[in-house]
Write an enzyme that holds these catalytic residues in place. Sequence first.
Site, mmCIF file in Angstrom:
data_model
loop_
_atom_site.group_PDB
_atom_site.id
_atom_site.type_symbol
_atom_site.label_atom_id
_atom_site.label_comp_id
_atom_site.label_asym_id
_atom_site.label_seq_id
_atom_site.Cartn_x
_atom_site.Cartn_y
_atom_site.Cartn_z
ATOM 1 C CG PHE A 128 38.113 55.229 58.032
ATOM 2 C CD1 PHE A 128 38.262 55.711 56.737
ATOM 3 C CD2 PHE A 128 38.934 55.738 59.034
ATOM 4 C CE1 PHE A 128 39.206 56.695 56.444
ATOM 5 C CE2 PHE A 128 39.879 56.723 58.748
ATOM 6 C CZ PHE A 128 40.014 57.195 57.451
ATOM 7 C CG ASP A 213 40.919 50.378 63.612
ATOM 8 O OD1 ASP A 213 41.253 51.091 64.590
ATOM 9 O OD2 ASP A 213 40.991 50.762 62.430
ATOM 10 C CE LYS A 242 39.458 59.326 64.590
ATOM 11 N NZ LYS A 242 39.521 58.133 63.723
#
Length: 403
Positions: A128, A213, A242
């Site tokens: 993702f 990532d 995040k």
Amino acid sequence: MKAVMETYKRLNIAPTEGRGSWLFDEEGNSYLDFIGGIATNSLGHGHPALVGAIKEQAETLIHCSNLYEIPIQAEVAKMLTEATDFDKVFFCNSGAEAVEAAIKLARKHASDNHGPDKYEVLTFSKSFHGRTYGGLSATGQPSLKEGFGPMTSGFVHAPFGDLEATEELVGPQTAAILVEPIQGEGGVNPAPDGFLEGLRDLCDERDALLIFDEVQTGAGRTGHLYAYQGIGVVPDVLTSAKGLGGGVPVGAMLAREEYSALKPGNHGSTFGGNPLAMAAVRAVLGVVGDPGFLEEVRFKGRVMKNALEKLAERVPGAEVRGEGLLIGLDLADPDLARSVFEHCLDEGVLVNLVGGTTIRLAPPLTVTRTEVRLALDTFRGAVDTWMTDESETADIRLEAAVA
Ligand SMILES: *Cc1c(COP(=O)(O)O)cnc(C)c1O
């Protein structure tokens, strides 16, 4: 919520206040937050260092644009580079934007050094990388792309963890390999042993950039500031978001000096690196960057993982995956996973379900040992309840497992 576009399937709870690892709604219900805003509320809710930093910065200067020097942006970039193997930071506002920046940087670097035919970005199944066209094209989950085609060209996907299959897809056309060291949304899947080392070698052999990532695994989540530091494989480029702002929207792309191909005019972000967001990151790094704090994250993670592994032994096919305070309890059976999820919700413990069978846990990094115990009791209770119900109806095998 009638006027809000229905892009989320929302639970019927409405928290309006938070303190530490707890959320409260207007009816006076309290919830133990073991998903932490999807791994974003790294310091929990209402942390005095973060709240104080935001308040003070808001009163001083919120935003002025990247037309000018921004001293606090320079300071936070220095904090990040000093704590990692990278030399340069580009700031943006989200994970997807950090991924976009990394893809653009890799293609620019390849184009500058090897010509226009080296542009492919290789990513993995179940990955993702965000919802923008670049991030979505990179993402290895076909269901998320349905109805949104065509995707951006130049992306290829290999099976996650399969080095041989990956090797076959890497060639002179490959500009970068983009990988999550632990897949988050895909179900908390850590890269198998040797896989990331193998990708590092492939990138070196083929003059491709290795991009991690770390939007989900970064900012202390795994008990290291960045997961790569615990693994020992150093990528060329890294994305972070995040947990980096503790709940304040911010993203960052970090790169080694020799790969910092982006020059004035190549890329930008109006809000990227604004003083308010930078004050939040500085406060988060001030807490999370402390080795003692990270040690405690690893400790709490081990306690949780050990206890969950014991629990998983009682469920056929179940397993526990993850690192630090990013843990997936894969219950193998979607009905059981849903039942555990709902039991937790009824008991006021917030978790989240990924990949159909995996309960994802990402509590605030500041979660207390007592709160860890509380949550573990709830998970045990949830599995017990399900097994008792099941054994009553038929399954003798499971009844034996409970005894
Ligand atoms: C969440 C996530 C993204 C996207 O971040 P947004 O802030 O939602 O754009 C990208 N990559 C990974 C690994 C993520 O977990």
